[in-house]
Write an enzyme that holds these catalytic residues in place. Structure first.
Site, PDB file in Angstrom:
ATOM      1  N   GLN A 148      -4.260  -1.373   9.779  1.00  0.00           N
ATOM      2  CA  GLN A 148      -4.252  -2.723   9.189  1.00  0.00           C
ATOM      3  C   GLN A 148      -4.881  -3.736  10.154  1.00  0.00           C
ATOM      4  OE1 GLN A 148      -3.187  -3.432   5.973  1.00  0.00           O
ATOM      5  NE2 GLN A 148      -3.996  -5.478   6.333  1.00  0.00           N
ATOM      6  N   LYS A 159       0.838  -1.209   0.000  1.00  0.00           N
ATOM      7  CA  LYS A 159       0.000   0.000   0.000  1.00  0.00           C
ATOM      8  C   LYS A 159       0.870   1.255   0.000  1.00  0.00           C
ATOM      9  CE  LYS A 159      -3.792  -2.470   2.178  1.00  0.00           C
ATOM     10  NZ  LYS A 159      -4.466  -2.885   3.419  1.00  0.00           N
ATOM     11  N   ASP A 184     -10.634   3.289   4.434  1.00  0.00           N
ATOM     12  CA  ASP A 184     -11.064   1.887   4.356  1.00  0.00           C
ATOM     13  C   ASP A 184     -12.596   1.787   4.304  1.00  0.00           C
ATOM     14  OD1 ASP A 184      -9.256  -0.136   4.078  1.00  0.00           O
ATOM     15  OD2 ASP A 184      -8.764  -0.276   6.210  1.00  0.00           O
TER      16      ASP A 184
END
Ligand code: NDP
Length: 296
Positions: A98, A54, A121
């Site tokens: 994460q 990412k 997200d």
């Protein structure tokens, strides 16, 4: 009949190029660049790999990227403090924590702590709620948002189509259904959601003009479960033993690709299908968040 391939690799590359152009234009207009912070707690190798990918992709698109790595025993309060700091940081427009987090940390509490405007997200309840009530000005979860892009960019607009989604997780199935139900581009579909308690799954999947499978079990969808000419999107990412390969395993989807490709009109491969779209949409969401927070 052999289906046309939907290459997530190619579509993701196009989106990443578009993101790069948007970043350049925003930089010229504002003198600033979008910023993405990724927070990793612990040393899980898969999580390390994802976060690394990412950050690399963000940098390649001209996005300022910061990786914060914390030890596995980081107290919850400390992690919440890090998130608060990122919420207040004017150089950061997207925050990604994460998952999964170590067991002593309440994941829900951490997701709630992220400023919804920086929640790239799309997991904060405010964004989940907005999406499920049909809002279009919302940061949507990257994987299902990527699937919508794959459909639109291959001329498979879901409008008016019957889409069957197999799987009802908060990360894929549910937001997928919400996106497809929204009014406007990428939505306006008739949506059925199936799951492990659905009896006779094949009877449901055979109704689909577009079949989206997110289960996590190889071979869930076989050729007899697909209506001839349907579009098949396989979100599944499963490792299966392959002693004949160097790594000892292969990555396969939830769909029996070799058989279903002879029935479907379009199909995504695994790997190289939905997988690469997730990071591309994370970058796109980060630029959207910047535009919202800073203006364009
Ligand atoms: P979850 O395990 O959270 O959800 C799986 C869903 O599938 C559940 O709703 C479950 O039903 C349903 N299910 C399980 N077995 C069956 C069955 N036999 N028939 C019908 N439905 C069934 O998984 P995720 O949604 O997180 O992920 C699904 C897959 O997608 C995984 O392979 C994952 O690795 C992959 N994935 C890929 C991504 C990417 O490419 N970037 C990103 C995210 C996920 P129930 O709710 O009743 O238990």
């Amino acid at each position: 009949m052999s289906a046309q391939l939907i290459s997530g690799r190619d579509i993701a590359a196009t989106i990443r190029e578009e993101v790069k152009e948007r970043v350049t234009a925003l930089n010229e207009a504002t003198g600033r660049v979008p910023g993405l912070a990724t927070v990793l707690v612990g040393e899980d190798p898969a999580s390390q790999l994802y976060v690394g990918m990412k950050n690399k992709a963000a940098k390649a698109a001209g996005i300022h990227s910061e990786q914060i790595t914390l030890p596995v025993d980081t107290p919850e309060d400390e992690l919440l403090g890090v998130v608060q700091g990122l919420n207040a940081n004017p150089d950061i427009h997207g925050i990604l924590v994460q998952l999964p987090l170590p067991g002593h940390i309440d994941e829900h509490k951490v997701l709630l702590a992220v400023d919804p405007a920086k929640d790239v997200d799309g997991f904060h309840p405010v964004n989940v709620g907005k999406l499920s009530t049909g809002a279009t000005d919302v940061l949507a979860p990257c994987t299902p948002w990527g699937v919508v892009q794959m459909l639109l960019r291959t001329g498979n607009d879901p409008r008016g189509k019957h889409v069957v989604v197999v799987g009802r997780s908060n990360i894929v199935g549910r937001p997928m259904a919400s996106l497809l139900l929204r009014r406007g581009a990428g939505g306006d579909a008739t949506v059925t959601v199936a799951h492990s308690r659905t009896p006779d799954l094949g009877a449901v999947t055979r109704l689909a003009d577009i079949l989206i499978v997110a289960v996590g079990r190889p071979g869930t969808v076989t050729a007899d479960m697909v209506r001839p000419g349907a579009v098949v999107i396989d979100v599944g990412t499963n490792r299966v033993d392959a002693p004949d390969t160097e790594r000892g395993y292969r990555v396969v989807g939830d769909v029996d690709f070799d058989a279903v490709k002879d029935v479907a009109s379009w199909i995504t491969p695994v790997p190289g299908g939905v997988g690469p779209m997730t990071i591309a949409m994370l970058l796109s969401n980060t630029v959207d968040a910047f535009e919202h927070l800073v203006g364009n």
